[in-house]
Design a protein around this motif. Structure first.
Motif, PDB file in Angstrom:
ATOM      1  N   PRO A  24      13.665  38.584  14.399  1.00 21.87           N
ATOM      2  CA  PRO A  24      12.685  38.883  14.162  1.00 21.87           C
ATOM      3  C   PRO A  24      12.639  38.762  12.182  1.00 21.87           C
ATOM      4  O   PRO A  24      11.259  38.061  11.729  1.00 21.87           O
ATOM      5  N   GLU A  25      13.308  39.063  11.404  1.00 26.15           N
ATOM      6  CA  GLU A  25      13.623  38.398  10.308  1.00 26.15           C
ATOM      7  C   GLU A  25      13.895  36.778  10.234  1.00 26.15           C
ATOM      8  O   GLU A  25      12.978  36.602   9.366  1.00 26.15           O
ATOM      9  N   GLU A  26      13.827  35.637  10.874  1.00 26.17           N
ATOM     10  CA  GLU A  26      14.462  34.718  11.257  1.00 26.17           C
ATOM     11  C   GLU A  26      12.979  34.192  12.083  1.00 26.17           C
ATOM     12  O   GLU A  26      12.736  32.714  11.096  1.00 26.17           O
ATOM     13  N   LYS A  27      12.085  34.274  12.903  1.00 26.47           N
ATOM     14  CA  LYS A  27      11.323  34.664  13.482  1.00 26.47           C
ATOM     15  C   LYS A  27       9.816  34.049  11.987  1.00 26.47           C
ATOM     16  O   LYS A  27       8.701  32.720  11.787  1.00 26.47           O
ATOM     17  N   ILE A  28       9.913  35.513  10.740  1.00 30.05           N
ATOM     18  CA  ILE A  28       9.020  35.800  10.141  1.00 30.05           C
ATOM     19  C   ILE A  28       9.565  34.266   9.249  1.00 30.05           C
ATOM     20  O   ILE A  28       8.393  33.723   8.974  1.00 30.05           O
ATOM     21  N   LYS A  29      10.419  34.487   8.868  1.00 35.09           N
ATOM     22  CA  LYS A  29      11.017  33.063   7.984  1.00 35.09           C
ATOM     23  C   LYS A  29       9.886  31.880   8.465  1.00 35.09           C
ATOM     24  O   LYS A  29       9.645  31.273   7.436  1.00 35.09           O
ATOM     25  N   MET A  30      10.446  31.701   9.670  1.00 35.22           N
ATOM     26  CA  MET A  30       9.652  29.804  10.288  1.00 35.22           C
ATOM     27  C   MET A  30       8.512  30.396   9.993  1.00 35.22           C
ATOM     28  O   MET A  30       8.154  28.940   9.444  1.00 35.22           O
TER      29      MET A  30
END
Length: 167
Positions: A24-30
Motif C-alpha cells: 500500500p505504501e508503494e501504491k500511495i507513492k505512485m
C-alpha cells in the motif's frame, strides 16, 4: 501532452499493481506522483480516490479525510463523489464523530438516490442511531431523505436492535 498521458497511465497502473501485491505504501507513492506531476492526466480523480481509499484501508484516517476531501472539492463532477462522501461517513462513524457521519450519509442518500452507495449510507446511518440508542433520531433523520419512510415493523425492528446493542 501525450507523453504525460502515457506516463500517468503507466504510473497509475504501477500504483494499482503495487496495491494488488500488498504494497500500500508503494501504491500511495505512485498514485501521489500522478496527482502531483501529471496535471493533465485523465487519471487524476481515479488516483486521488484510490490514494484516499488506501489510506482508509490502512486506518490512516487523517490522510484519508484530506484526500477524500480533495476528490470532493477538486472534482465536483467525478463519479467518485458518492463513494468519497460515503467513505468520509464511515471514517466519522469509526472515529465516533456521529454528527459528521450522519451528515455525510445524508448527503449520499439525498444526492445519489437509488444507488448502491445510497442504500449503504442509509444502512450505516441506521447503525449510527442504533449505536446512540436513538430510534427517534433515526426516524427524524429518515424524514430528510426523499422516499425515506419507516414502517411499524421497521420501527419495531429498530427498537429491538437498539435494545440488543445496549444490553
Amino acid at each position: 501532452w501525450s507523453s504525460d498521458v502515457c506516463s500517468s497511465d503507466l504510473l497509475f497502473q504501477l500504483g494499482m499493481i503495487a496495491g494488488l501485491q500488498g504494497k500500500p505504501e508503494e501504491k500511495i507513492k505512485m498514485l501521489t506522483r500522478v496527482n502531483n506531476e501529471m496535471a493533465f492526466s485523465i487519471y487524476l480523480d481515479d488516483a486521488l480516490y484510490e490514494t484516499a481509499n488506501t489510506y482508509f484501508q490502512l486506518a490512516d484516517y487523517d490522510n484519508a479525510i484530506l484526500t477524500f476531501n480533495r476528490v470532493i472539492n477538486d472534482f465536483p463532477n467525478s463519479s467518485y463523489q458518492k463513494k468519497a462522501h460515503l467513505k468520509l461517513g464511515l471514517i466519522y462513524f469509526n472515529t465516533n464523530k456521529m454528527e459528521n457521519a450522519t451528515s455525510e450519509f445524508e448527503f449520499v442518500a439525498v444526492n445519489f438516490p437509488k444507488t448502491q452507495e445510497s442504500a449503504e449510507a442509509m444502512k450505516q446511518a441506521q447503525q449510527v442511531f442504533i449505536t446512540q440508542g436513538d430510534a427517534d433520531g433515526y426516524k427524524n433523520w429518515l424524514q430528510k431523505i426523499p422516499g425515506g419512510k419507516m414502517t411499524v415493523a421497521g420501527e419495531d425492528s429498530l427498537i429491538y436492535q437498539i435494545g440488543r446493542a445496549h444490553v
